[in-house]
Scaffold this motif. Structure first.
Motif, PDB file in Angstrom:
ATOM      1  N   LEU A  51      39.944  48.771  78.455  1.00 45.45           N
ATOM      2  CA  LEU A  51      39.197  48.448  79.669  1.00 45.45           C
ATOM      3  C   LEU A  51      37.727  48.468  79.285  1.00 45.45           C
ATOM      4  N   VAL A  52      37.011  47.377  79.516  1.00 47.75           N
ATOM      5  CA  VAL A  52      35.650  47.247  79.000  1.00 47.75           C
ATOM      6  C   VAL A  52      34.688  46.813  80.100  1.00 47.75           C
ATOM      7  N   ASP A  53      33.611  47.583  80.284  1.00 48.79           N
ATOM      8  CA  ASP A  53      32.519  47.178  81.163  1.00 48.79           C
ATOM      9  C   ASP A  53      31.599  46.263  80.370  1.00 48.79           C
ATOM     10  N   LEU A  54      30.878  45.380  81.067  1.00 49.06           N
ATOM     11  CA  LEU A  54      29.975  44.455  80.379  1.00 49.06           C
ATOM     12  C   LEU A  54      28.547  44.972  80.292  1.00 49.06           C
ATOM     13  N   MET A  55      28.098  45.663  81.331  1.00 47.04           N
ATOM     14  CA  MET A  55      26.709  46.111  81.384  1.00 47.04           C
ATOM     15  C   MET A  55      26.604  47.516  80.819  1.00 47.04           C
ATOM     16  N   LEU A  56      26.289  47.592  79.541  1.00 46.94           N
ATOM     17  CA  LEU A  56      26.202  48.860  78.824  1.00 46.94           C
ATOM     18  C   LEU A  56      24.810  49.014  78.228  1.00 46.94           C
ATOM     19  N   SER A  80      33.988  44.711  85.636  1.00 52.99           N
ATOM     20  CA  SER A  80      32.544  44.540  85.723  1.00 52.99           C
ATOM     21  C   SER A  80      32.102  44.157  87.124  1.00 52.99           C
ATOM     22  N   ALA A  81      30.864  44.552  87.458  1.00 54.73           N
ATOM     23  CA  ALA A  81      30.259  44.141  88.725  1.00 54.73           C
ATOM     24  C   ALA A  81      29.765  42.707  88.670  1.00 54.73           C
ATOM     25  N   ARG A  82      29.684  42.131  87.486  1.00 53.49           N
ATOM     26  CA  ARG A  82      29.239  40.743  87.331  1.00 53.49           C
ATOM     27  C   ARG A  82      30.410  39.842  87.700  1.00 53.49           C
ATOM     28  N   ASP A  83      30.252  39.151  88.836  1.00 50.43           N
ATOM     29  CA  ASP A  83      31.383  38.389  89.358  1.00 50.43           C
ATOM     30  C   ASP A  83      31.175  36.882  89.333  1.00 50.43           C
ATOM     31  N   GLY A  84      30.143  36.417  88.636  1.00 52.13           N
ATOM     32  CA  GLY A  84      29.927  34.976  88.535  1.00 52.13           C
ATOM     33  C   GLY A  84      30.932  34.329  87.610  1.00 52.13           C
ATOM     34  N   VAL A  85      31.279  33.080  87.913  1.00 52.18           N
ATOM     35  CA  VAL A  85      32.247  32.360  87.085  1.00 52.18           C
ATOM     36  C   VAL A  85      31.764  32.265  85.644  1.00 52.18           C
ATOM     37  N   GLN A  86      30.456  32.073  85.452  1.00 54.05           N
ATOM     38  CA  GLN A  86      29.924  31.967  84.090  1.00 54.05           C
ATOM     39  C   GLN A  86      30.152  33.250  83.303  1.00 54.05           C
ATOM     40  N   ASP A  87      29.994  34.413  83.968  1.00 54.31           N
ATOM     41  CA  ASP A  87      30.231  35.690  83.294  1.00 54.31           C
ATOM     42  C   ASP A  87      31.703  35.840  82.929  1.00 54.31           C
ATOM     43  N   ILE A  88      32.581  35.454  83.857  1.00 52.43           N
ATOM     44  CA  ILE A  88      34.018  35.566  83.607  1.00 52.43           C
ATOM     45  C   ILE A  88      34.419  34.671  82.441  1.00 52.43           C
TER      46      ILE A  88
END
Length: 236
Positions: A51-56, A80-88
């Motif tokens: 399980l990996v968070d993106l904002m570290l 992650s809290a980043r929910d934009g399609v580009q981030d996904i």
């Protein structure tokens, strides 16, 4: 033996809450507050899931996934809290298998993890597998062979690495060779519970898989797009 699960999350409260919940669910959980520590865990101990968070702080989750992926086949679920399609899309392109946005219901995370663990067992030494487990997808430039019993894809003498999700996706496509499968159908079969976000997630995994099965990914002849309907696997 309990599946070994790495939780990479710099929020200590969330990290420890996840550990308690997931240990109660039968996982052997290893915590990491930063990507450097997580890479050491992958290298020194090996894991079955992540399980990996993106904002570290320091190395971000995208970079961690890119650096870890060549060394492990363990499924990676981004939380992650980043929910934009580009981030996904970027996370999946880096090598993640699934993506859950914060805030989340812990039961959803548990369901995703269980789905990713449902990979058919690899055949042991000397074990005889049914011929139906071996598929020749393409005969050009050395046969492209998918051996599902061994969870292996190869072209000629070269083995091609598949992530867990790519393996599941190819298995579903092979089972339905010659038939068009919609994005929603692929989500249902590959992710079991379905993906609750954008269906274009399927496109990212198909694009990654094409780079491994096609001689010319830009002009696919094996994993083809049927415009407006979905995808079809054609053997040659």
């Amino acid at each position: 033996m309990a599946p070994r699960l790495l939780v990479l999350e710099d929020d200590v409260g969330l990290r420890r809450s996840l550990r308690m919940v997931l240990e109660d669910d039968g996982y052997d959980v290893i915590e990491a507050a930063d990507a450097e520590r997580a890479l050491a865990v992958v290298s020194d101990h090996g894991v079955d899931l992540m399980l990996v968070d993106l904002m570290l702080g320091g190395m971000d989750g995208f970079s961690f996934i890119q650096r870890a992926r060549p060394h492990t086949e363990a499924p990676i679920v981004v939380v992650s809290a980043r929910d934009g399609v580009q981030d996904i899309v970027a996370a999946l392109e880096a090598g993640a298998d699934d993506y859950v946005t914060k805030p989340f219901v812990v039961e959803e995370v548990k369901a995703r993890l269980k789905a990713l663990l449902r990979r058919p067992a690899m055949g042991g030494p000397g074990e005889t597998r049914a011929r139906d487990d071996v598929f020749v997808l393409d005969g050009q430039d050395g046969p492209l062979v998918f051996d599902r019993g061994a969870a292996a894809l190869s072209r000629g003498d070269d083995e091609i690495h598949l992530t867990n999700t790519e393996f599941r996706l190819l298995s579903v496509l092979v089972d339905n060779a010659g038939r068009v499968l919609s994005r929603s159908a692929l989500l249902e079969h590959v992710w079991d519970q379905g993906f609750f976000g954008d269906e274009r997630i399927v496109d990212v995994h198909v694009r990654r898989l094409r780079k491994k099965v096609e001689l010319q990914p830009g002009s696919p002849t094996i994993l083809v797009t049927v415009r407006g309907l979905g995808y079809r696997l054609d053997t040659r």
